[in-house]
Write a protein that holds these residues in place. Structure first.
Motif, PDB file in Angstrom:
ATOM      1  N   LYS A  90      -2.615  23.574  18.285  1.00  0.00           N
ATOM      2  CA  LYS A  90      -2.300  22.982  16.987  1.00  0.00           C
ATOM      3  C   LYS A  90      -0.798  23.042  16.703  1.00  0.00           C
ATOM      4  CE  LYS A  90      -6.844  24.108  15.064  1.00  0.00           C
ATOM      5  NZ  LYS A  90      -7.604  24.975  14.130  1.00  0.00           N
ATOM      6  N   LEU A  91      -0.172  24.156  17.082  1.00  0.00           N
ATOM      7  CA  LEU A  91       1.276  24.287  16.860  1.00  0.00           C
ATOM      8  C   LEU A  91       2.053  23.262  17.672  1.00  0.00           C
ATOM      9  CD1 LEU A  91       1.747  28.179  16.834  1.00  0.00           C
ATOM     10  CD2 LEU A  91       2.145  26.616  14.931  1.00  0.00           C
ATOM     11  N   THR A 142       5.377  18.496  18.129  1.00  0.00           N
ATOM     12  CA  THR A 142       5.792  17.447  19.062  1.00  0.00           C
ATOM     13  C   THR A 142       5.061  16.123  18.883  1.00  0.00           C
ATOM     14  OG1 THR A 142       4.144  18.001  20.778  1.00  0.00           O
ATOM     15  CG2 THR A 142       6.212  19.255  20.777  1.00  0.00           C
ATOM     16  N   GLY A 143       3.930  16.135  18.161  1.00  0.00           N
ATOM     17  CA  GLY A 143       3.108  14.937  18.067  1.00  0.00           C
ATOM     18  C   GLY A 143       2.258  14.685  19.295  1.00  0.00           C
ATOM     19  N   GLU A 201      -5.022  18.793  23.542  1.00  0.00           N
ATOM     20  CA  GLU A 201      -6.478  18.652  23.580  1.00  0.00           C
ATOM     21  C   GLU A 201      -7.167  19.928  24.075  1.00  0.00           C
ATOM     22  OE1 GLU A 201      -7.783  15.060  25.496  1.00  0.00           O
ATOM     23  OE2 GLU A 201      -6.452  13.789  24.300  1.00  0.00           O
ATOM     24  N   VAL A 202      -6.979  20.992  23.316  1.00  0.00           N
ATOM     25  CA  VAL A 202      -7.719  22.228  23.575  1.00  0.00           C
ATOM     26  C   VAL A 202      -9.141  22.000  23.054  1.00  0.00           C
ATOM     27  CG1 VAL A 202      -7.843  24.709  23.187  1.00  0.00           C
ATOM     28  CG2 VAL A 202      -5.604  23.581  23.356  1.00  0.00           C
ATOM     29  N   HIS A 203     -10.065  21.825  23.979  1.00  0.00           N
ATOM     30  CA  HIS A 203     -11.403  21.318  23.667  1.00  0.00           C
ATOM     31  C   HIS A 203     -12.444  22.379  24.030  1.00  0.00           C
ATOM     32  CE1 HIS A 203     -14.836  18.812  23.295  1.00  0.00           C
ATOM     33  NE2 HIS A 203     -14.902  18.384  24.535  1.00  0.00           N
ATOM     34  N   LEU A 215       4.957  20.867  26.005  1.00  0.00           N
ATOM     35  CA  LEU A 215       5.914  21.960  26.196  1.00  0.00           C
ATOM     36  C   LEU A 215       7.316  21.412  26.462  1.00  0.00           C
ATOM     37  CD1 LEU A 215       3.810  24.445  28.359  1.00  0.00           C
ATOM     38  CD2 LEU A 215       4.783  24.924  26.106  1.00  0.00           C
ATOM     39  N   ARG A 216       7.400  20.384  27.282  1.00  0.00           N
ATOM     40  CA  ARG A 216       8.705  19.778  27.567  1.00  0.00           C
ATOM     41  C   ARG A 216       9.335  19.226  26.286  1.00  0.00           C
ATOM     42  NH1 ARG A 216      11.240  14.972  28.966  1.00  0.00           N
ATOM     43  NH2 ARG A 216      12.726  15.133  30.720  1.00  0.00           N
ATOM     44  N   ALA A 217       8.530  18.544  25.483  1.00  0.00           N
ATOM     45  CA  ALA A 217       9.050  17.992  24.232  1.00  0.00           C
ATOM     46  C   ALA A 217       9.514  19.100  23.287  1.00  0.00           C
ATOM     47  CB  ALA A 217       7.981  17.137  23.558  1.00  0.00           C
ATOM     48  N   ALA A 218       8.749  20.195  23.223  1.00  0.00           N
ATOM     49  CA  ALA A 218       9.138  21.313  22.355  1.00  0.00           C
ATOM     50  C   ALA A 218      10.459  21.918  22.808  1.00  0.00           C
ATOM     51  CB  ALA A 218       8.027  22.365  22.349  1.00  0.00           C
ATOM     52  N   LEU A 219      10.649  22.035  24.117  1.00  0.00           N
ATOM     53  CA  LEU A 219      11.890  22.617  24.638  1.00  0.00           C
ATOM     54  C   LEU A 219      13.078  21.686  24.399  1.00  0.00           C
ATOM     55  CD1 LEU A 219      10.613  24.150  27.993  1.00  0.00           C
ATOM     56  CD2 LEU A 219      11.207  25.368  25.892  1.00  0.00           C
ATOM     57  N   LEU A 220      12.868  20.390  24.528  1.00  0.00           N
ATOM     58  CA  LEU A 220      13.956  19.441  24.292  1.00  0.00           C
ATOM     59  C   LEU A 220      14.470  19.509  22.857  1.00  0.00           C
ATOM     60  CD1 LEU A 220      12.699  16.304  26.259  1.00  0.00           C
ATOM     61  CD2 LEU A 220      14.799  17.602  26.713  1.00  0.00           C
ATOM     62  N   ALA A 221      13.611  19.940  21.944  1.00  0.00           N
ATOM     63  CA  ALA A 221      14.003  20.020  20.534  1.00  0.00           C
ATOM     64  C   ALA A 221      14.735  21.320  20.196  1.00  0.00           C
ATOM     65  CB  ALA A 221      12.762  19.883  19.647  1.00  0.00           C
TER      66      ALA A 221
END
Length: 365
Positions: free
Chosen positions: A76-77, A82-83, A87-89, A155-161
């Motif tokens: 969820k975080l 990141t948008g 999909e933790v299912h 994770l990549r998107a979070a790190l880029l930010a």
């Protein structure tokens, strides 16, 4: 150029280590030989549990339990930040016709995990596409799977930010800079990159890199091949596992079937033999897959290690060098706990669990 921490290896372990270390404000440089998250983190199935959790020792169990409890909120975080939805299912998992069913149930009772024997007729009611011939089943309702390609993308998107994180892809590390017993950086094709500390999280390639220091890390590549079917969204309501092979439903109807275990060095070539074997297993589990299209077939390299226990912590005699590698089949399962443990140790905080079983001390050749 110098950073506080260099992380070598851009899979789930390397990226999540970077994320957690960066939260403390440290300047982190993450180096990846190819593209971030495109090796075993991308290739695996994403089951948020060891395949047979009762067959592992306490060290793996401790990491797995912490991570399983962490994943739902973590998904969820990442989505909020990141948008991108990993999909933790929580689909649950049925194990069929186990030889060690009694041990599995005893383990669950001892560990306080929800696992029960179910009548095979109940399984067929809940999973109507299941094939015939199975006699016994146990079920764990809370087991989730994560869509690992989306996880590494998030994770990549979070790190880029993060302003204190530098990502460098297609940058092979060729060795370490060692000065007076201190590891103070790495060498690359583009030159030296220096840092106060270096974290090695290069998965199956970690042993190759440590060999440049004359060290023998008992981590070796173990090839695994997978196939992917396209089905209706409601085709498979739960994960199922029998005879060492599993089927995993994705939310959009894709069904992933795996996997092989092959000692073939660093060869990642998919083979027709494995495709035929996996397809036969898929049809035995779920006969309707005989008419489904195989839309993907690939291979990845797991970082095999003794007793499947990862190496997490400082490497004695090589001040400044830290390890987070050797997770074998459980890299995605154990990543949250492994990376939080590493971050705790590097920050001098009270660790989330006892770090002793994972310490590299005395475990290298």
């Amino acid at each position: 150029m110098s950073k506080d921490v260099l992380v070598v290896g851009g899979g789930a372990i390397g990226m999540l280590s970077t994320l957690l270390l960066a939260r403390s404000g440290a300047a982190i440089h993450l180096l990846e030989e190819h593209s971030l998250g495109k090796e075993s983190s991308w290739a695996g199935g994403g089951i948020v549990s060891p395949l047979y959790p009762w067959r592992y020792g306490a060290a793996v169990t401790a990491l797995a339990h912490w991570s399983q409890d962490f994943y739902p909120g973590f998904g969820k975080l990442l989505l909020a930040a990141t948008g991108i939805d990993p999909e933790v299912h929580a689909s649950g998992l049925y194990w069929l016709d186990l030889d060690d069913e009694a041990q599995a149930l005893a383990w669950a009772a001892r560990e306080g995990r929800v696992l029960r024997a179910v009548d095979i007729l109940e399984v067929h009611q809940r999973v109507p596409v299941l094939g015939p011939g199975f006699e016994r089943a146990i079920h764990m309702p809370g087991v989730a799977n994560v869509r690992n390609p989306r996880l590494v993308k998030a994770l990549r998107a979070a790190l880029l930010a993060m302003p204190n994180v530098t990502l460098r892809e297609h940058c092979p590390v060729t060795g370490f800079i060692q000065e007076g017993g201190l590891i103070c950086g790495v060498t690359t094709a583009a030159g030296e990159i220096r840092a106060q500390r270096v974290v090695l999280a290069a998965g199956a390639w970690s042993g190759e890199l440590l060999a440049t220091l004359g060290l023998k890390l008992p981590v070796e590549p173990v090839k695994g091949q997978m196939i992917l079917f396209k089905c209706a969204e409601d085709f498979l309501p739960s994960m199922v596992l029998a005879k060492g092979r599993y089927a995993i439903p994705r939310r959009d109807g894709h069904v992933l079937v795996g996997s092989t275990l092959e000692h073939a060095g660093f060869d990642k070539t998919p083979t027709e033999q494995a495709l035929a074997s996996l397809r036969a297993s898929a049809i035995e589990l779920l006969p309707a897959l005989a008419d489904a299209e195989v839309v993907g077939h690939w291979a990845g390299l797991r970082p095999g290690s003794p007793e499947d226990i990862p190496f997490i912590g400082a490497l004695p005699g090589y001040e400044g060098l830290w390890l987070n590698c050797g997770h074998y089949r459980n890299g995605l399962v154990l990543a949250p706990a492994s990376c939080q443990l590493l971050a705790d140790l590097m920050a001098g905080r009270e660790p989330i669990i006892d770090p002793t079983p994972y310490s590299p001390a005395g475990r290298l050749g």
